[in-house]
Design a protein around this motif. Structure first.
Motif, short mmCIF file in Angstrom:
data_model
loop_
_atom_site.label_atom_id
_atom_site.label_comp_id
_atom_site.label_asym_id
_atom_site.label_seq_id
_atom_site.Cartn_x
_atom_site.Cartn_y
_atom_site.Cartn_z
N ALA A 143 36.89 -77.09 104.51
CA ALA A 143 37.90 -78.07 104.08
C ALA A 143 37.31 -79.25 103.32
CB ALA A 143 38.69 -78.56 105.30
N THR A 144 35.97 -79.29 103.17
CA THR A 144 35.40 -80.40 102.39
C THR A 144 35.68 -80.25 100.89
OG1 THR A 144 33.27 -79.24 102.25
CG2 THR A 144 33.52 -80.86 104.01
N VAL A 145 35.94 -79.02 100.45
CA VAL A 145 36.19 -78.78 99.02
C VAL A 145 37.57 -78.15 98.86
CG1 VAL A 145 35.36 -77.68 96.91
CG2 VAL A 145 33.72 -78.38 98.67
N CYS A 146 38.49 -78.87 98.25
CA CYS A 146 39.84 -78.36 98.00
C CYS A 146 40.62 -78.02 99.27
CB CYS A 146 39.80 -77.15 97.07
SG CYS A 146 38.97 -77.42 95.50
N ALA A 147 40.33 -78.74 100.35
CA ALA A 147 41.10 -78.63 101.59
C ALA A 147 41.21 -77.18 102.08
CB ALA A 147 42.48 -79.27 101.41
N GLY A 148 42.42 -76.64 102.15
CA GLY A 148 42.60 -75.31 102.73
C GLY A 148 42.37 -74.16 101.78
N LEU A 149 42.11 -74.42 100.51
CA LEU A 149 41.88 -73.31 99.57
C LEU A 149 40.56 -72.62 99.91
CD1 LEU A 149 42.87 -75.03 96.18
CD2 LEU A 149 44.31 -73.70 97.71
N PRO A 150 40.52 -71.29 99.75
CA PRO A 150 39.30 -70.56 100.12
C PRO A 150 38.23 -70.69 99.04
CG PRO A 150 40.96 -69.02 99.34
CD PRO A 150 41.60 -70.39 99.31
N VAL A 151 37.44 -71.73 99.12
CA VAL A 151 36.46 -72.02 98.07
C VAL A 151 35.03 -71.82 98.57
CG1 VAL A 151 35.55 -73.84 96.56
CG2 VAL A 151 38.03 -73.59 96.87
N VAL A 152 34.67 -72.52 99.65
CA VAL A 152 33.29 -72.40 100.16
C VAL A 152 33.03 -70.97 100.64
CG1 VAL A 152 31.64 -73.25 101.86
CG2 VAL A 152 33.23 -74.85 100.79
N GLU A 178 48.04 -81.21 106.40
CA GLU A 178 48.31 -79.87 106.96
C GLU A 178 47.38 -78.81 106.39
OE1 GLU A 178 51.31 -78.14 109.18
OE2 GLU A 178 52.67 -78.61 107.50
N VAL A 179 47.20 -78.81 105.07
CA VAL A 179 46.34 -77.78 104.48
C VAL A 179 44.87 -78.06 104.78
CG1 VAL A 179 47.98 -77.02 102.72
CG2 VAL A 179 46.42 -78.90 102.19
N THR A 180 44.50 -79.34 104.88
CA THR A 180 43.13 -79.66 105.26
C THR A 180 42.86 -79.20 106.69
OG1 THR A 180 43.20 -81.59 103.81
CG2 THR A 180 41.42 -81.51 105.42
N ALA A 181 43.80 -79.48 107.58
CA ALA A 181 43.65 -79.03 108.97
C ALA A 181 43.55 -77.51 109.04
CB ALA A 181 44.82 -79.54 109.81
N ALA A 182 44.32 -76.83 108.19
CA ALA A 182 44.29 -75.36 108.20
C ALA A 182 42.91 -74.85 107.74
CB ALA A 182 45.39 -74.80 107.30
N GLY A 183 42.28 -75.56 106.81
CA GLY A 183 40.93 -75.19 106.40
C GLY A 183 39.95 -75.33 107.57
N VAL A 184 40.11 -76.38 108.33
CA VAL A 184 39.27 -76.58 109.52
C VAL A 184 39.54 -75.47 110.55
CG1 VAL A 184 38.86 -78.11 111.49
CG2 VAL A 184 39.15 -79.08 109.19
N PHE A 185 40.80 -75.17 110.73
CA PHE A 185 41.21 -74.15 111.69
C PHE A 185 40.62 -72.78 111.29
CE2 PHE A 185 45.32 -72.62 114.08
CZ PHE A 185 44.53 -71.90 114.96
N THR A 186 40.61 -72.50 110.00
CA THR A 186 40.02 -71.24 109.53
C THR A 186 38.54 -71.17 109.91
OG1 THR A 186 41.57 -71.18 107.67
CG2 THR A 186 39.63 -69.79 107.49
N LEU A 194 38.29 -70.30 113.49
CA LEU A 194 38.54 -68.86 113.73
C LEU A 194 37.33 -68.03 113.35
CD1 LEU A 194 42.23 -68.58 112.50
CD2 LEU A 194 41.40 -68.46 114.86
N ARG A 195 36.66 -68.40 112.24
CA ARG A 195 35.49 -67.63 111.80
C ARG A 195 34.37 -67.75 112.84
NH1 ARG A 195 38.20 -65.97 108.24
NH2 ARG A 195 37.72 -66.75 106.20
N ILE A 196 34.23 -68.91 113.42
CA ILE A 196 33.22 -69.07 114.48
C ILE A 196 33.64 -68.29 115.72
CG2 ILE A 196 32.26 -70.74 116.12
CD1 ILE A 196 32.19 -72.76 113.76
N ALA A 197 34.92 -68.37 116.05
CA ALA A 197 35.41 -67.67 117.25
C ALA A 197 35.18 -66.17 117.14
CB ALA A 197 36.88 -67.98 117.47
#
Lengths: 381, 381
Positions: free
Chosen positions: A168-177, A360-368, A371-374
């Protein structure tokens, strides 16, 4: 080996797998630092997802605490994510390491700290936490774009198995990193990154058609809440440069902020003024911006605020004149966009585009990231 | 609990974590079915990545076999991915279940079958393999868009812990399926999917400007190798409809191919002809396509081949007139594009765009799935 002697049908089904499979319940203790707009949206998303995660993914999230700048809420252990963080329960003086120790617990459980603050003191503790086995996720750009030595300490601290994620540091919830990571991990070679990483500057460039002075657009954006409280924080391009540094480091470049050729839109005369004085003199932006627009029009192109990393690792953030056929010429209002040019994606780049800011979209990026860690957690007794 | 009595500094670093962390070596046995263009590109990518995966991710890939339509290569166990698959070693009659049993082994190791065939008989075995604990990854659309009962059997077979992934079935290496999955898993609600999923049809629509008849463009694309050997396989839209069905199912819709409102570009008179006869009569495409183009121009728009899933689960694949300002109006030649409209991405959608076909990028999509599965593997003795 004669495989015909051991066809699949004669082996017991799922031998050795079902018992060790993903259905064994995993527990992840979670602590959230900074319950501001993003942190609060995240807590709400986690709370809502909890029953589904337990049912579908055998993942139990335990919210062990929330820490704000002057207080903390602890001991939600037994109540899971039930929203009680909204009311102060037990709270103690803010001691970040004690908070981290509380989230980690002493039973060897999986634990994750989510840093939704924008606090450099918090970022400074990531290496220590990661070395102690705590996973860290953040939408905070300070670690990823801060001192290179700290970044390297963070990477080194992950060697023990803890993970640090920052989609979420780059473009919030968009799948960039993650997209860049996957390109590199599958053996592609990055040739260039081009992006528009500021919704505010995208909006200003899209609207800047000469019918009104640039300063009037800045005032409008400021009034609409599209800019930071001090619009110079947008116009300087510093936040965009931070995102570019994060992507460059992801691609293995030892880049720092001072290596970026950052061309601020703020005239030097306005840079050091108090905010009120700056806002009064904002029309000093108009002449240089009008000249840039005239230049773009003379070339039949458009003016865009672009971050670029080239194949030699050179990074720049500046206004560019782009041809009208360029993908960046057709972005919508406040959209972010990033394009990766690689050995495999060389004729046409891989593009991700969309809203790149908002709680909301930034939080969703964090949530993603969570999930990847989980997904990678082993079930533990 | 008094957390001040147990600050992080007083706990041994990484207690319980380093020992169980990701640095313990994990072994993944891999079998590849269908060493065609995608399969061969994948084998090359895996071979090249092997030393890096072992060093950076403690992941050892063991290529245990490759099976083609009439023969198989086995027992690469001890040599890992050293390229020996290029020369026939031991080969035996093609028995898919025996092959799967060989890859799985009998020691409870992690095992993955990668299906790069386009063979329905192979897809029919996924439920059986998954139930036996083998992971399955494929760029093959037959399972994801085939009979719903088989799809449901596949999902059910994953309950034991084996994973089925298929990122490369939609837009090859572009992050599409994972992006949709993440939106849903973080609690977003899908409102609509709009996409251009055929590079061939995108190219034809982009080039169709009235200066030459549509059939001439089809002949040119055919000669350039942009189309399938039988261009009706592109023009029918069936492949596009399959991708839409895969995304709809990912979003929880019990959709089948026959539920899609699929408007083929092939006139009924040409549909059943032998290929040579069809190619001779290709100009029968021209009048209806010219009429569509005239309609688009009358509206000031552009003609695009679009797949759509709306919030009610209605699916369609057809030529549409879109406004010139639409994101799909500005795609580049053969680019694929997909936009997700969700509760969180409602004003502007989330867009992924880029080349959506080709052996290398398709193989990279498969490889990404392999890495995602590998991340979730537990180290086993």
């Amino acid at each position: 080996m004669n495989i015909c002697a051991s066809p699949l049908a004669e082996l017991p089904p799922a031998s050795g797998f079902a018992a060790a499979g993903r259905r064994r319940q995993r527990v992840l203790a979670v602590g959230v630092i900074g319950p501001g707009r993003v942190g609060s949206a995240l807590l709400e998303q986690l709370r809502a997802a909890q029953p589904r995660l337990l049912r579908d993914s055998a993942l139990e999230l335990k919210l062990c605490g929330v820490v704000a700048s002057k207080r903390m809420w602890l001991d939600c252990d037994d109540t899971e994510l039930n929203g009680r963080h909204g009311g102060a329960q037990i709270w103690r003086p803010n001691d970040l390491d004690a908070f981290a120790g509380h989230v980690r617990g002493s039973d060897g459980r999986h634990a994750l700290l989510i840093d939704c603050s924008a606090n450099d003191e918090v970022a400074a503790r990531y290496p220590r936490w990661l070395a102690a086995g705590l996973h860290v996720v953040t939408p905070n750009k300070l670690a990823g774009s801060g001192p290179l030595s700290r970044w390297q300490a963070i990477r080194a601290a992950c060697a023990g198995g803890a993970r640090f994620r920052y989609e979420a540091t780059v473009c919030a919830g968009l799948p960039v990193v993650q997209t860049l990571r996957d390109l590199l991990d599958t053996g592609d070679d990055l040739l260039a990154v081009d992006g528009m990483f500021s919704g505010t500057l995208a909006w200003l460039c899209n609207r800047h058609d000469g019918r009104q002075p640039f300063s009037a657009l800045v005032r409008e954006a400021h009034a609409l809440g599209y800019t930071e409280p001090d619009p110079r924080d947008d116009l300087s391009g510093l936040d965009v440069a931070r995102k570019l540094v994060i992507l460059a480091r992801e691609a293995g470049r030892a880049l720092s902020l001072e290596d970026v050729d950052l061309q601020s839109l703020v005239p030097p005369a306005l840079a050091a003024l108090p905010l009120d004085d700056c806002m009064r003199r904002l029309d000093e932006l108009d002449a240089p911006m009008a000249a840039k627009l005239a230049e773009a029009r003379a070339e039949g192109g458009v003016l865009r605020h672009v971050a670029q990393l080239d194949r030699h690792g050179r990074a720049s953030v500046r206004l560019l004149v782009l041809p009208a056929s360029h993908a960046f010429a057709h972005t919508r209002l406040t959209d972010n966009i990033v394009q990766f040019s690689t050995r495999r994606y060389c004729d046409n780049p891989l593009i991700v585009q969309g809203p790149g800011a908002g709680p909301e979209v930034t939080a969703a990026g964090v949530f993603t990231d969570l999930l990847r860690i989980a997904e990678s957690l082993e079930a533990r007794a």
